[in-house]
Design an enzyme around this catalytic site. Structure first.
Site, PDB file in Angstrom:
ATOM      1  N   TYR A  40      29.277 -33.223  -5.105  1.00 30.84           N
ATOM      2  CA  TYR A  40      29.757 -32.854  -6.438  1.00 30.84           C
ATOM      3  C   TYR A  40      29.550 -31.360  -6.691  1.00 30.84           C
ATOM      4  CZ  TYR A  40      30.390 -32.671 -11.462  1.00 30.84           C
ATOM      5  OH  TYR A  40      30.812 -32.331 -12.721  1.00 30.84           O
ATOM      6  N   LYS A  44      32.439 -28.328  -6.992  1.00 29.73           N
ATOM      7  CA  LYS A  44      32.551 -27.440  -8.150  1.00 29.73           C
ATOM      8  C   LYS A  44      32.463 -25.983  -7.710  1.00 29.73           C
ATOM      9  CE  LYS A  44      33.158 -30.240 -11.609  1.00 29.73           C
ATOM     10  NZ  LYS A  44      34.344 -30.139 -12.463  1.00 29.73           N
ATOM     11  N   GLN A  57      44.343 -12.814  -6.390  1.00 29.59           N
ATOM     12  CA  GLN A  57      45.527 -12.741  -5.544  1.00 29.59           C
ATOM     13  C   GLN A  57      46.841 -12.877  -6.299  1.00 29.59           C
ATOM     14  OE1 GLN A  57      45.086 -15.625  -2.419  1.00 29.59           O
ATOM     15  NE2 GLN A  57      43.335 -14.589  -1.518  1.00 29.59           N
ATOM     16  N   THR A  70      27.026 -33.132 -21.017  1.00 27.54           N
ATOM     17  CA  THR A  70      28.211 -33.614 -21.701  1.00 27.54           C
ATOM     18  C   THR A  70      28.292 -35.124 -21.517  1.00 27.54           C
ATOM     19  OG1 THR A  70      29.304 -31.516 -21.256  1.00 27.54           O
ATOM     20  CG2 THR A  70      30.714 -33.365 -21.838  1.00 27.54           C
ATOM     21  N   ARG A  81      21.982 -40.075 -15.838  1.00 26.88           N
ATOM     22  CA  ARG A  81      21.667 -38.924 -16.688  1.00 26.88           C
ATOM     23  C   ARG A  81      20.952 -39.422 -17.936  1.00 26.88           C
ATOM     24  NH1 ARG A  81      27.329 -35.952 -16.923  1.00 26.88           N
ATOM     25  NH2 ARG A  81      28.060 -38.061 -16.544  1.00 26.88           N
TER      26      ARG A  81
END
Length: 122
Positions: A40, A44, A57, A70, A81
């Site tokens: 994970y 990211k 670019q 969140t 969590r």
């Protein structure tokens, strides 16, 4: 194009050597490539790299946000969590179990709250 906002994660920081929190934006900690959960944080990091590359670019205006804590509808109670743990404890009629002294000053927010807060960045 007015801009592009990429929702990254604090997971990109990995395990910071000295444990400093908050962590500096340019601090990159260790992510164990043999730990299943590391995919994970690594994904990211890759997403952030792609945003920076496209901005440089192709001129795509990119912003990166790293929201923490969140939560929202659809979150599994076995998510692992703290917010999901609190809800699970309440629904099971038990006490809310803390695995710390409870002194952290971190802000929890729903996904819609975070989205509204970051919208002006685009």
């Amino acid at each position: 194009m007015p801009g592009f906002l990429y929702f990254s994660s604090g997971e990109v920081y990995g395990i910071v050597r000295d444990g400093t929190v908050p962590t500096a934006e340019n601090e990159g900690g260790y992510l164990d490539p043999t730990d299943v959960r590391s995919c994970y944080g690594e994904s990211k990091r890759m997403g952030e790299t792609m945003c920076v590359s496209w901005a440089q670019q192709y001129g795509v205006p990119a912003r990166i946000a790293r929201p923490f804590h969140t939560y929202g509808p659809g979150m599994r109670l076995d998510d692992g969590r703290v917010f999901a743990d609190f809800v699970r404890d309440i629904l099971n009629g038990g006490p809310i179990v803390l695995h710390s002294e409870g002194m952290l000053g971190e802000a929890f927010a729903t996904l819609p709250m975070r989205s509204r807060a970051f919208l002006p960045c685009c």
